[in-house]
Design an enzyme around this catalytic site. Structure first.
Site, PDB file in Angstrom:
ATOM      1  N   SER A   1      27.234  -1.648  -9.078  1.00 60.77           N
ATOM      2  CA  SER A   1      26.467  -1.065  -8.138  1.00 60.77           C
ATOM      3  C   SER A   1      25.420  -0.263  -9.058  1.00 60.77           C
ATOM      4  CB  SER A   1      26.918  -0.378  -6.975  1.00 60.77           C
ATOM      5  OG  SER A   1      27.802   0.710  -7.738  1.00 60.77           O
TER       6      SER A   1
ATOM      7  N   ASN B   1      35.607   8.449  -3.786  1.00 57.78           N
ATOM      8  CA  ASN B   1      35.248   8.188  -2.208  1.00 57.78           C
ATOM      9  C   ASN B   1      34.611   9.407  -1.624  1.00 57.78           C
ATOM     10  OD1 ASN B   1      36.422   5.938  -2.626  1.00 57.78           O
ATOM     11  ND2 ASN B   1      38.361   6.282  -1.235  1.00 57.78           N
TER      12      ASN B   1
ATOM     13  N   THR C   1      -5.093   1.205  28.399  1.00 55.13           N
ATOM     14  CA  THR C   1      -3.764   0.609  28.825  1.00 55.13           C
ATOM     15  C   THR C   1      -3.989  -0.968  28.882  1.00 55.13           C
ATOM     16  OG1 THR C   1      -4.249   0.868  31.220  1.00 55.13           O
ATOM     17  CG2 THR C   1      -3.555   2.943  30.102  1.00 55.13           C
ATOM     18  N   HIS C   2      -2.968  -1.329  28.730  1.00 51.29           N
ATOM     19  CA  HIS C   2      -2.702  -2.854  28.714  1.00 51.29           C
ATOM     20  C   HIS C   2      -3.773  -3.479  27.769  1.00 51.29           C
ATOM     21  CE1 HIS C   2      -0.249  -2.777  32.174  1.00 51.29           C
ATOM     22  NE2 HIS C   2      -1.021  -1.598  32.412  1.00 51.29           N
TER      23      HIS C   2
ATOM     24  N   SER D   1     -10.996 -12.108   0.378  1.00 52.56           N
ATOM     25  CA  SER D   1     -10.442 -13.320   0.426  1.00 52.56           C
ATOM     26  C   SER D   1     -10.700 -14.147  -0.953  1.00 52.56           C
ATOM     27  CB  SER D   1     -11.051 -13.999   1.544  1.00 52.56           C
ATOM     28  OG  SER D   1     -10.594 -15.523   1.573  1.00 52.56           O
TER      29      SER D   1
ATOM     30  N   LYS E   1     -15.430 -12.031   3.312  1.00 51.55           N
ATOM     31  CA  LYS E   1     -14.307 -11.326   4.047  1.00 51.55           C
ATOM     32  C   LYS E   1     -14.138  -9.833   3.339  1.00 51.55           C
ATOM     33  CE  LYS E   1     -11.787 -12.360   6.812  1.00 51.55           C
ATOM     34  NZ  LYS E   1     -10.455 -13.309   7.006  1.00 51.55           N
TER      35      LYS E   1
ATOM     36  N   ASN F   1     -10.788  -7.291   4.062  1.00 49.83           N
ATOM     37  CA  ASN F   1      -9.830  -7.332   5.103  1.00 49.83           C
ATOM     38  C   ASN F   1      -8.822  -6.188   5.010  1.00 49.83           C
ATOM     39  OD1 ASN F   1      -9.980 -10.235   5.597  1.00 49.83           O
ATOM     40  ND2 ASN F   1      -9.044 -10.797   3.631  1.00 49.83           N
TER      41      ASN F   1
ATOM     42  N   GLU G   1      -2.150  -3.921   7.415  1.00 47.08           N
ATOM     43  CA  GLU G   1      -1.527  -5.011   7.802  1.00 47.08           C
ATOM     44  C   GLU G   1       0.017  -4.854   6.879  1.00 47.08           C
ATOM     45  OE1 GLU G   1      -3.761  -8.871   8.077  1.00 47.08           O
ATOM     46  OE2 GLU G   1      -4.898  -7.643   6.457  1.00 47.08           O
TER      47      GLU G   1
ATOM     48  N   TYR H   1      37.577   4.958   3.893  1.00 43.46           N
ATOM     49  CA  TYR H   1      36.772   4.238   2.813  1.00 43.46           C
ATOM     50  C   TYR H   1      36.880   2.690   2.624  1.00 43.46           C
ATOM     51  CZ  TYR H   1      33.764   3.127  -1.190  1.00 43.46           C
ATOM     52  OH  TYR H   1      32.910   2.224  -2.010  1.00 43.46           O
TER      53      TYR H   1
ATOM     54  N   LYS I   1      23.767   1.634  -0.046  1.00 42.43           N
ATOM     55  CA  LYS I   1      22.698   2.350  -0.595  1.00 42.43           C
ATOM     56  C   LYS I   1      21.374   1.476  -0.641  1.00 42.43           C
ATOM     57  CE  LYS I   1      26.073   3.618  -3.161  1.00 42.43           C
ATOM     58  NZ  LYS I   1      26.877   3.596  -1.816  1.00 42.43           N
TER      59      LYS I   1
HETATM   60  N1  ARG Z   1      30.249   2.613  -5.869  1.00 39.72           N
HETATM   61  C1  ARG Z   1      31.162   2.936  -4.670  1.00 39.72           C
HETATM   62  C2  ARG Z   1      30.205   3.182  -3.371  1.00 39.72           C
HETATM   63  O1  ARG Z   1      28.971   3.063  -3.877  1.00 39.72           O
HETATM   64  C3  ARG Z   1      31.825   4.638  -5.106  1.00 39.72           C
HETATM   65  C4  ARG Z   1      33.231   4.524  -4.431  1.00 39.72           C
HETATM   66  C5  ARG Z   1      34.069   3.633  -5.009  1.00 39.72           C
HETATM   67  N2  ARG Z   1      35.437   3.881  -4.570  1.00 39.72           N
HETATM   68  C6  ARG Z   1      36.402   3.147  -4.767  1.00 39.72           C
HETATM   69  N3  ARG Z   1      37.624   3.361  -4.637  1.00 39.72           N
HETATM   70  N4  ARG Z   1      36.148   1.807  -5.282  1.00 39.72           N
HETATM   71  O2  ARG Z   1      30.835   3.340  -2.507  1.00 39.72           O
END
Ligand code: ARG
Length: 471
Positions: free
Chosen positions: A34, A121, A166-167, A288, A294, A296, A301, A328, A336
């Site tokens: 990640s 965690n 309204t409407h 455009s 145009k 826009n 939008e 967890y 995220k």
């Molecule tokens: N990268 C993990 C998350 O975003 C962190 C926690 C991971 N914990 C684990 N025991 N693998 O949630």
């Protein structure tokens, strides 16, 4: 070849590698990593580690010398990341391990003590809370800017009329400023929601460790004070499982984006030839590629379009939690990207909308014209009859018949002769005419929160005061 393990062997490449006989498959490393998005949390992760390390030293779980090494190492790492020279390693999965591993490499065994009485965690739960606390403050600032832009327009056009709908049918005339201040209120509630959410964000999860707490003598209150949290979480399991605060945050952001989207819809309509209520500056529109004529309204939008992403992010987060057993689960790593995308989208949209408002002009002549026609003072005539003691339902019917007559004669209410009006009620007298005028209609609405010039001027003053804005 499985590695043979003994005390003297070099430490495993992975911080959790001790139990494993085989190297992690490259495909698994790629799938579980990640770091490409959670690197964004580095400052929050380091802030949490500093507070944790100070606590460990205070509790004599590490020495003061070790604390010094850890703090020095963390400072160096933070600087390297700030300067863009830190090398993130996907095989170290996430931001926590990238920092910790580098710390160990930099300062040796003292670095290996940082994770005492801590788990990733509770660490990630802390990082997200610190991050959301910071961005809540930033979003509030952007909301204040946007409210200020609405208030500036309300001040600039004070007294100018427009049709109210309204409407999407012409309903009653009102002041442009009243319309602007409606959005001031909406975004004000969004601010309140952000601030209210902080109560639940500002709770320290660290110290829950993996899920059950720790047997080591930690001091959670100390860490909470170091990080400016209002309290420590009450249950270690809840601490690592909870993402309610993130759902609340994204839900508040969704409302912000939906409010932006509703106003965008109005701008798109208003900028059309058919309405021609506003003129958006050329520098805030695009053309455009095929139709040379145009201009826009792409900004509103796109803001309207981006509300789909934010709403989707909210759905993603809620669905992520559905069916997750305690406590967890790795699924939570998927929280995220929707959070970050929400923050980025709402941040951009709030900022550009405030700029666009500063570059928007109302066509007051056209707006005034649009208040004429559509029998928008019909309710005023009914209220006039109510003042003459005619029951409202009866008055409604009388005015309905009067409007039907107007349609047949192709005349506006204000264009009728007194004698024509009196065909429908002999209670109607000469004093009806001011009531049928647009200004008369607007200014009669003096009820609290109404659109009369007096009420709107008061509301505007309150709004300006609350923003510390002097026109
Ligand atoms: N990268 C993990 C998350 O975003 C962190 C926690 C991971 N914990 C684990 N025991 N693998 O949630």
């Amino acid at each position: 070849m499985p590695e043979k393990k003994d005390q003297n062997q070099t430490p495993p490449a992975k911080l959790w590698g001790g139990r494993f006989a085989e190297k992690t498959a490259a495909s698994v490393e790629a799938f579980t990593a990640s770091i490409h998005y959670d690197s964004r949390l580095y400052r929050h992760d380091i802030a949490g580690s500093r507070a944790h390390a100070r606590m460990l030293a205070r509790q004599e779980l590490i020495s003061h010398n070790e604390l010094g090494l850890i703090l020095g190492g963390l400072d160096e790492i933070e600087q390297e990341i700030d300067q863009g020279v830190f090398v993130f390693r996907p095989e170290l999965e996430d931001i926590h391990m990238n920092i910790e591993k580098t710390l160990v490499e930099k300062i040796g065994p003292a670095g290996a003590k940082l994770h005492t009485a801590r788990s990733r965690n509770d660490q990630i739960a802390l990082d997200i809370r610190l991050y959301l606390r910071e961005v809540s403050g930033q979003l509030e600032g952007l909301l204040i800017n946007l409210q200020t832009a609405f208030v500036k327009l309300a001040r600039k056009y004070l007294g100018a009329v427009m049709p109210g709908y309204t409407h999407l049918q012409r309903a009653q005339p009102l002041l442009i400023s009243h319309h602007m201040l409606a959005y001031f209120e909406m975004f004000g509630r969004d601010r309140q929601r952000l601030v209210d959410g902080l109560k639940r964000i500002n709770v320290l999860p660290l110290g829950a460790a993996a899920l059950a707490g720790t047997g080591l003598p930690i001091d959670r209150e100390f860490v909470a004070r170091e990080l400016d949290f209002l309290s420590v979480s009450a249950n270690s399991m809840d601490s690592v499982a909870d993402r309610d605060f993130a759902v609340e945050f994204v839900s508040t952001c969704t409302l912000i984006q939906i409010h932006l989207s509703r106003f965008s819809e109005e701008l798109v309509l208003w900028a059309s030839e058919e309405f021609s209520f506003v003129n958006l500056a050329d520098s805030f529109c695009t053309g455009s590629s095929i139709m040379p004529q145009k201009k826009n309204p792409d900004i509103p939008e796109l803001i309207r379009g981006k509300s789909a992403r934010v709403t989707g992010n909210l759905m993603a987060l809620i669905t992520l939690l559905k069916g997750l057993p305690m406590t967890y689960n790795r699924d939570l790593q998927e929280d995220k990207e929707p959070i970050f995308d929400t923050v980025d989208t709402v941040t951009q949209s709030l900022a550009i909308m405030a700029e666009l408002l500063d570059n928007t002009e109302f066509n007051t002549g056209r707006l005034e014209e649009a208040t004429i026609g559509g029998y928008m003072t019909a309710t005023d005539l009914a209220d006039y009859l109510v003042r003459k003691n005619i029951p409202f339902r009866k008055a409604h019917e009388i005015v309905g018949r009067t409007v039907a007559y107007c349609i047949q004669k192709e005349k506006e209410l204000a264009e009728l002769e007194l004698a024509e009006l009196r065909q429908f009620s002999d209670q109607i007298e000469e004093d009806v005419f001011p009531v049928l005028s647009v200004q008369g209609s607007v200014n009669s609405r003096t009820s609290a929160g109404g659109t009369s010039a007096i009420r709107v001027a008061e509301a505007l003053a309150v709004a300006e005061n609350s923003l510390d804005f002097t026109p």
